[in-house]
Design a protein around this motif. Structure first.
Motif, PDB file in Angstrom:
ATOM      1  N   ASP A 293      43.563  30.817  48.677  1.00 49.44           N
ATOM      2  CA  ASP A 293      43.607  32.346  48.736  1.00 49.44           C
ATOM      3  C   ASP A 293      43.909  33.038  47.307  1.00 49.44           C
ATOM      4  OD1 ASP A 293      43.261  34.791  50.348  1.00 49.44           O
ATOM      5  OD2 ASP A 293      45.502  34.867  50.061  1.00 49.44           O
TER       6      ASP A 293
ATOM      7  N   LYS B  62      41.143  32.530  44.880  1.00 51.86           N
ATOM      8  CA  LYS B  62      40.166  33.550  45.235  1.00 51.86           C
ATOM      9  C   LYS B  62      40.406  34.742  44.976  1.00 51.86           C
ATOM     10  CE  LYS B  62      37.132  34.831  49.058  1.00 51.86           C
ATOM     11  NZ  LYS B  62      36.900  34.779  50.527  1.00 51.86           N
ATOM     12  N   ARG B  63      41.867  35.450  45.294  1.00 48.88           N
ATOM     13  CA  ARG B  63      42.013  36.629  44.821  1.00 48.88           C
ATOM     14  C   ARG B  63      42.268  36.963  43.285  1.00 48.88           C
ATOM     15  NH1 ARG B  63      46.348  36.421  47.620  1.00 48.88           N
ATOM     16  NH2 ARG B  63      47.875  36.257  46.096  1.00 48.88           N
TER      17      ARG B  63
END
Length: 202
Positions: free
Chosen positions: A114, A117-118
């Motif tokens: 996460d 990806k962020r």
């Protein structure tokens, strides 16, 4: 009206605070005190986590400064791609290797994916970073590092901040630097430009 609420166990009146009858008024007070302590502890952990997250990125880039010489945009982007965005590669590889076939992803793996990806998505629109292409900013950071100063949020708040986007050649100013060193250099640069303009007119 006096406030008779008890916020800590020590504030409970009387003896035998550890021996109370279930369902009694004092038992209720102890339950409320315990819940309040848990809530305060959770809020404190959340504040520390938020503070760490805010500081992690600027501290990473501050630690990459090795001299007073600023970077050009290409060098800055290479630093972002090759060092910052790839810093979790080893941890990600280890978690993927440890994952058993057919098993759900580990919470650490999900959280790490996460983050990656962020950050990559943010790079597409523009990462907020200390301006390492700016001479005064690099000189200020180098002064801190050279003097072994422990850098806090108050130091970061002084820095000139910019947004760098992956597909753009623009360096977008997000916040001007606040330190005296930065102000003096900025004024000096403006004075030089004014002199150049006058000379061209002559």
């Amino acid at each position: 009206m006096p406030n008779n609420k008890r916020h800590t166990i020590k504030q409970l009146q009387g003896k035998g605070k550890d021996k109370v009858h279930p369902g009694s008024r004092k038992a209720g007070q102890l339950d409320r005190i315990s819940l309040r302590a848990d809530k305060l502890s959770h809020e404190n952990r959340m504040r520390k986590t938020a503070s760490h997250t805010r500081m992690e990125r600027p501290l990473f880039f501050i630690s990459q400064v090795t001299s007073t010489t600023p970077l050009n945009l290409e060098q800055f982007k290479n630093l972002i791609d090759a060092s910052y965005l790839s810093r979790h590669a080893d941890d990600l590889a280890a978690l993927l290797a440890a994952r058993r076939p057919g098993r759900a992803k580990d919470a650490k793996l999900v959280a790490l994916e996460d983050i990656i990806k962020r950050e990559n998505a943010e790079y597409e629109s523009g990462l907020l970073l200390p301006d390492l292409t700016d001479g005064p900013t690099c000189r200020l950071i180098w002064t801190w590092l050279d003097n072994d100063i422990r850098i806090t949020q108050a130091h970061v708040d002084l820095l000139r901040m910019v947004r760098i986007a992956k597909g753009s050649d623009a360096i977008v100013l997000a916040r001007a630097g606040k330190d005296t060193l930065l102000s003096v250099d900025t004024e000096a640069a403006a004075a030089k430009e004014a002199v150049k303009a006058d000379q061209m007119e002559v």
